[in-house]
Design a protein around this motif. Structure first.
Motif, short mmCIF file in Angstrom:
data_model
loop_
_atom_site.label_atom_id
_atom_site.label_comp_id
_atom_site.label_asym_id
_atom_site.label_seq_id
_atom_site.Cartn_x
_atom_site.Cartn_y
_atom_site.Cartn_z
N GLU A 52 26.04 5.89 26.40
CA GLU A 52 26.89 5.50 27.46
C GLU A 52 28.25 6.33 27.09
O GLU A 52 28.64 6.45 25.70
CB GLU A 52 27.32 4.02 27.37
N GLY A 83 32.91 7.37 28.64
CA GLY A 83 33.74 7.29 29.57
C GLY A 83 34.52 6.06 29.63
O GLY A 83 35.57 6.07 30.35
N ARG A 130 35.39 7.00 34.90
CA ARG A 130 34.31 7.29 35.24
C ARG A 130 33.47 7.01 34.02
O ARG A 130 33.39 7.50 32.92
CB ARG A 130 34.05 8.78 35.76
N SER A 146 29.36 7.14 32.41
CA SER A 146 28.13 7.94 32.58
C SER A 146 27.31 7.14 31.41
O SER A 146 27.59 6.76 30.48
CB SER A 146 28.58 9.32 31.92
N CYS A 147 25.89 7.61 31.49
CA CYS A 147 24.75 6.79 30.85
C CYS A 147 23.70 7.98 31.22
O CYS A 147 23.32 8.16 32.10
CB CYS A 147 24.40 5.50 31.35
N ARG A 173 23.36 8.62 40.81
CA ARG A 173 22.45 8.92 39.57
C ARG A 173 21.83 10.36 40.00
O ARG A 173 21.78 10.74 41.19
CB ARG A 173 21.24 7.78 39.48
N THR A 219 20.11 10.31 34.64
CA THR A 219 21.87 9.78 34.44
C THR A 219 22.18 9.00 35.40
O THR A 219 21.66 9.16 36.42
CB THR A 219 22.70 10.96 34.08
N ASN A 246 26.00 7.50 36.70
CA ASN A 246 27.47 7.23 36.65
C ASN A 246 27.97 5.96 37.69
O ASN A 246 27.49 5.87 38.45
CB ASN A 246 28.06 8.71 37.13
N GLN A 265 31.82 5.44 39.00
CA GLN A 265 33.18 5.72 39.37
C GLN A 265 33.87 4.69 39.72
O GLN A 265 33.62 3.83 40.72
CB GLN A 265 33.28 6.84 40.33
N CYS A 320 25.02 -0.03 30.43
CA CYS A 320 24.00 0.55 31.17
C CYS A 320 22.66 -0.03 30.90
O CYS A 320 22.30 -0.37 29.86
CB CYS A 320 24.33 2.11 30.68
#
Length: 121
Positions: free
Chosen positions: A6, A8, A19, A21-22, A71, A77, A79, A81, A95
């Motif tokens: 993970e 962000g 944002r 992310s993973c 995704r 991945t 995300n 936002q 995540c």
């Protein structure tokens, strides 16, 4: 072995954006659902948003209209936002994936270590 990395998280002022992310990797055959949960101090872990491999999304009422989950199935991945952030969004964000293991074919959940999001002026 499965890994979820993970990134962000951080500190942002109210009204700001972040944002998350993973990225999932390892012994993964299929990922059915990817999502984000959060846990604030003294509270139970709660759903933020999920997305299926087909793109169907589900959001907590508290984040609808402000957060967007997406995704990339090819890259495994997901995300998140986050816009118009509020102090009550402060929490550790986790995540998670609902996946099938490549070696055992067993379906199960896997969780990341979490990333801190702090919304404060």
């Amino acid at each position: 072995q499965v890994q979820l990395v993970e990134s962000g998280g951080g500190l942002v002022q109210p009204g700001g954006s972040l944002r998350l992310s993973c990225a999932a990797s390892g012994m993964i055959s299929n990922i059915y659902v990817m999502g984000w949960y959060r846990q604030a101090p003294g509270n139970q872990r709660e759903l933020v948003a999920t997305i299926t491999s087909g793109g169907s999304t589900n959001y907590a009422d508290s984040v609808k209209g402000r957060f967007t989950i997406s995704r990339d199935n090819a890259k495994n991945t997901v995300n998140l936002q986050m816009n118009s952030l509020k102090p009550e969004d402060t929490a550790v964000y986790y995540c998670t994936i609902d996946y099938r293991n490549l070696l055992t074919f067993v379906r199960g959940d896997y969780w990341g270590q979490g990333t801190q999001v702090t919304v404060s002026s």
